[in-house]
Design a protein around this motif. Structure first.
Motif, PDB file in Angstrom:
ATOM      1  N   THR A 232       0.816  -1.204   0.000  1.00 12.61           N
ATOM      2  CA  THR A 232       0.000   0.000   0.000  1.00 12.61           C
ATOM      3  C   THR A 232       0.857   1.265   0.000  1.00 12.61           C
ATOM      4  OG1 THR A 232      -0.208  -0.356   2.384  1.00 12.61           O
ATOM      5  CG2 THR A 232      -2.092  -0.945   1.029  1.00 12.61           C
ATOM      6  N   GLU A 263      -7.244   1.978   4.990  1.00 12.05           N
ATOM      7  CA  GLU A 263      -6.807   1.916   3.595  1.00 12.05           C
ATOM      8  C   GLU A 263      -5.963   0.667   3.332  1.00 12.05           C
ATOM      9  OE1 GLU A 263      -4.369   5.303   2.648  1.00 12.05           O
ATOM     10  OE2 GLU A 263      -3.461   4.297   0.939  1.00 12.05           O
ATOM     11  N   MET A 267      -7.250  -1.876   0.567  1.00  9.26           N
ATOM     12  CA  MET A 267      -6.465  -2.017  -0.661  1.00  9.26           C
ATOM     13  C   MET A 267      -5.853  -3.413  -0.764  1.00  9.26           C
ATOM     14  SD  MET A 267      -6.860   0.580  -2.523  1.00  9.26           S
ATOM     15  CE  MET A 267      -5.701  -0.021  -3.762  1.00  9.26           C
ATOM     16  N   LYS A 283     -16.010   0.243  -4.827  1.00 15.19           N
ATOM     17  CA  LYS A 283     -16.108   1.322  -3.840  1.00 15.19           C
ATOM     18  C   LYS A 283     -16.291   0.686  -2.479  1.00 15.19           C
ATOM     19  CE  LYS A 283     -18.860   4.717  -5.523  1.00 15.19           C
ATOM     20  NZ  LYS A 283     -20.151   5.196  -6.110  1.00 15.19           N
ATOM     21  N   GLU A 315     -13.130   4.977   6.497  1.00  8.86           N
ATOM     22  CA  GLU A 315     -12.268   5.266   5.345  1.00  8.86           C
ATOM     23  C   GLU A 315     -12.932   4.783   4.063  1.00  8.86           C
ATOM     24  OE1 GLU A 315      -9.402   6.864   5.347  1.00  8.86           O
ATOM     25  OE2 GLU A 315      -8.463   6.336   3.440  1.00  8.86           O
ATOM     26  N   GLN A 316     -12.808   5.578   3.005  1.00  7.41           N
ATOM     27  CA  GLN A 316     -13.363   5.182   1.710  1.00  7.41           C
ATOM     28  C   GLN A 316     -12.229   4.968   0.709  1.00  7.41           C
ATOM     29  OE1 GLN A 316     -15.425   8.365  -0.390  1.00  7.41           O
ATOM     30  NE2 GLN A 316     -14.594   9.914   1.000  1.00  7.41           N
ATOM     31  N   VAL A 317     -12.446   3.970  -0.132  1.00  2.00           N
ATOM     32  CA  VAL A 317     -11.445   3.640  -1.138  1.00  2.00           C
ATOM     33  C   VAL A 317     -12.159   3.364  -2.454  1.00  2.00           C
ATOM     34  CG1 VAL A 317     -10.235   1.526  -1.818  1.00  2.00           C
ATOM     35  CG2 VAL A 317      -9.437   2.805   0.152  1.00  2.00           C
ATOM     36  N   SER A 426      -6.124   3.752  -7.966  1.00  2.00           N
ATOM     37  CA  SER A 426      -6.774   3.734  -6.656  1.00  2.00           C
ATOM     38  C   SER A 426      -6.805   5.130  -6.043  1.00  2.00           C
ATOM     39  CB  SER A 426      -6.064   2.765  -5.708  1.00  2.00           C
ATOM     40  OG  SER A 426      -4.784   3.246  -5.336  1.00  2.00           O
ATOM     41  N   ASN A 428      -8.152   7.158  -2.138  1.00  2.28           N
ATOM     42  CA  ASN A 428      -8.706   6.979  -0.802  1.00  2.28           C
ATOM     43  C   ASN A 428      -8.953   8.333  -0.161  1.00  2.28           C
ATOM     44  OD1 ASN A 428      -6.284   7.700   1.066  1.00  2.28           O
ATOM     45  ND2 ASN A 428      -5.428   6.293  -0.458  1.00  2.28           N
ATOM     46  N   ASN A 429      -9.875   8.314   0.785  1.00  6.90           N
ATOM     47  CA  ASN A 429     -10.193   9.551   1.492  1.00  6.90           C
ATOM     48  C   ASN A 429     -10.834   9.199   2.827  1.00  6.90           C
ATOM     49  OD1 ASN A 429     -10.781  12.175   2.208  1.00  6.90           O
ATOM     50  ND2 ASN A 429     -12.333  12.514   0.615  1.00  6.90           N
TER      51      ASN A 429
END
Length: 469
Positions: A232, A263, A267, A283, A315-317, A426, A428-429
């Motif tokens: 990652t 993340e 990931m 998502k 966390e969003q990815v 990819s 992430n946020n």
RNA sequence: GGAGCGGUGGCAGAGCGGUUGAAUGCGCUGGAUUCGAAAUCCAGUAUGGCCUUCGGGUCAUCGGGGGUUCGAAUCCCCCCUGCUCCGCCA
């Protein structure tokens, strides 16, 4: 990881990228080692090809002679034996040469790989060049109608703000001494309504991503192998920041590391996979406990809930095809989801374009979202804090940097498609990191008497409770 | 913790020392057949690296690493991992 081929074709782009990111990587040595390795590899492979050809011919011969040997008389045996020895000697000699080349390659590779892993992804051209966070650029800000940016907290609300530290003490919301007793510095215990609020914001954020934005909820490991950390992009650079669990010494086959963000787990899910293009974009959203050593941050933000070793984060990815414009759109979307969340919480905030020096090795672009925290910043003459933005979110666009390390690909044209496998992009946020996000919530929602109004959006997650204290 | 059996291409599943990068089936792609479709038949179908005169050539990879051998998917050692049984704990 960057594409070594791309580096060969255009080293200048990566040298400039290093300079912009203020990262010192010896690209020249990398190129030199790469050229050496390729030369050795070519030599070795030529020999191998000859060896393979030879052994295909000698194999049956040896088999034949071995058969003969069995049925031969004692007189003939030595002659046959020496014939076999002779046939065997030719490929054996080649083997020595091949091994010599191989050991030369093995000598070069560790250094080559170490440098390659540390080459940063060059920032996008539209990222402002700068060296520190001071060079970051504000893109936009938002506040509810009853908040005037030009006025102090007191002028806006009619009373002096208390810091979240004062508010927590007032309502017995956080116990630092006992947290420290159990777990050392930067530890805390959330009590009663603080814990409820913490859970409420996480749940609200998690549910919003699932219900309104179609993200798939996931529970992922927070205790992972080194491979996942390297994959990652957190290692080798961020090794100091991760808690390391030494399982090898206890007889385990490998060590473990605590992740500093969900993340890593998200990931890692599709590491080494070839994804079905029709299922992209993926998502994912998770809520996980995050662990950070905060090495090098000694003396910084020591008080309160801002900089702590353990916290929880939604966390969003997003994982999608290799298309820059799609990546850019996802990036915007992901920030939009967060802004929507902050707006429904009525929290004043701004978007901050990170400069090249503040991006970190793996990002082409990064935009932080900072919430207004009235209890931070310098104090005025009366000893009242003047407020300051504090980072609560960070949205990263990585293109294929991470997926290349993770070996996460898709085949353009779908299953059975003719395209060659391609590394995914990819992003992430953060969606919500708590308890840090409690700071602006407590401070912005405080009332003149020190009580705290529960944000309307969180009331359903607080069993209908509307006020703290 | 102990004992046993496994891990092979997108999937299922053979091979267990020598043209095996890998049978066969399924899936997928193209073609034939058909008014069209199903069925059938034929052909193709792993990933990565290096070289290339862009035709192709070549090397590596059968969970990972090391070893034995002229030669390893196949034999040996270590590790990871799955399943079954026993023990222990909840």
């Amino acid at each position: 990881m960057i594409d070594l081929k791309a580096l060969r074709e255009n080293p200048q782009r990566f040298i400039e990228g290093c300079a912009k990111k203020n990262v010192a990587v010896d690209i020249d040595t990398l190129l030199k080692l790469d050229a050496q390795r390729r030369a050795l590899q070519t030599q070795q492979e030529t020999l191998r090809a000859a060896q393979n050809k030879l052994s295909k011919e000698t194999g049956p011969k040896i088999g034949q002679l071995m058969g003969k040997l069995k049925g031969a008389s004692d007189v003939d045996k030595p002659a046959i034996q020496s014939q076999i020895t002779e046939i065997k000697s030719a490929p054996a000699k080649m083997k020595d040469e091949i091994n010599a080349l191989e050991s030369q390659i093995a000598q070069i590779e560790p250094e080559l790989n170490a440098i390659l892993l540390s080459v940063p992804l060059p920032p996008d051209d539209d990222v402002p060049v700068g060296t520190t966070a001071d060079d970051n650029v504000e893109l936009s800000r938002w506040a509810p109608d009853d908040w005037d940016w030009d006025k102090s907290f007191e002028a806006n609300k009619g009373f002096k703000p208390r810091t979240h530290l004062e508010l927590c003490e007032m309502h017995n919301l956080v116990d630092y001494p006992r947290g420290v007793k159990i777990a050392g510095s930067r530890s805390y215990i959330l009590i009663g309504d603080a814990m409820r609020l913490h859970q409420a914001i996480l749940r609200f954020a998690f549910d919003t991503m699932i219900n309104e934005h179609g993200f798939t909820p996931m529970s992922v490991p927070v205790l992972v192998r080194e491979e996942a950390m390297v994959g990652t992009g957190f290692f080798p650079g961020g090794r100091d920041q991760a808690y390391h669990i030494n399982e090898t010494e206890r007889g385990g086959g490998y060590d473990m590391f605590l992740t500093g963000t969900g993340e890593v787990g998200l990931m890692g899910i599709h590491q080494d996979e070839i994804l079905d293009e029709s299922k992209l974009p993926l998502k994912y959203v998770t809520v996980s406990t995050c662990f950070r050593r905060e090495a090098g941050a000694a003396g910084k933000d020591t008080a309160g809930l801002y900089r702590i070793h353990q916290f929880d984060k939604v966390e969003q990815v997003i994982i999608d095809v290799a298309d820059e414009s799609k990546s850019r759109q996802h990036h915007k979307d992901m920030m939009g989801f967060v802004e929507g969340l902050l707006k429904s919480l009525k929290l004043p905030h701004r978007l901050l374009q990170c400069c090249t020096g503040d991006l970190g090795v793996k990002n082409a672009d990064m935009i932080d979202i900072e919430c207004w925290m009235p209890g931070r910043g310098d104090e005025d003459q009366s000893g009242t804090p003047t407020g300051e933005f504090g980072e609560t979110h960070s949205a990263s666009r990585l293109y294929d940097y991470q997926c290349r390390r993770l070996n996460m690909r898709y085949r353009p044209g779908g299953e059975g498609g003719k395209g060659t496998t391609t590394f995914c992009h990819s992003l992430n946020n953060t969606v919500a990191a708590s308890p840090r996000i409690l700071i602006p919530i407590l401070e912005m929602y405080q009332n003149a008497d020190g009580s705290i109004t529960v944000p309307e959006a969180l009331v359903p997650h607080m069993n209908g409770q509307t006020k703290i204290g």
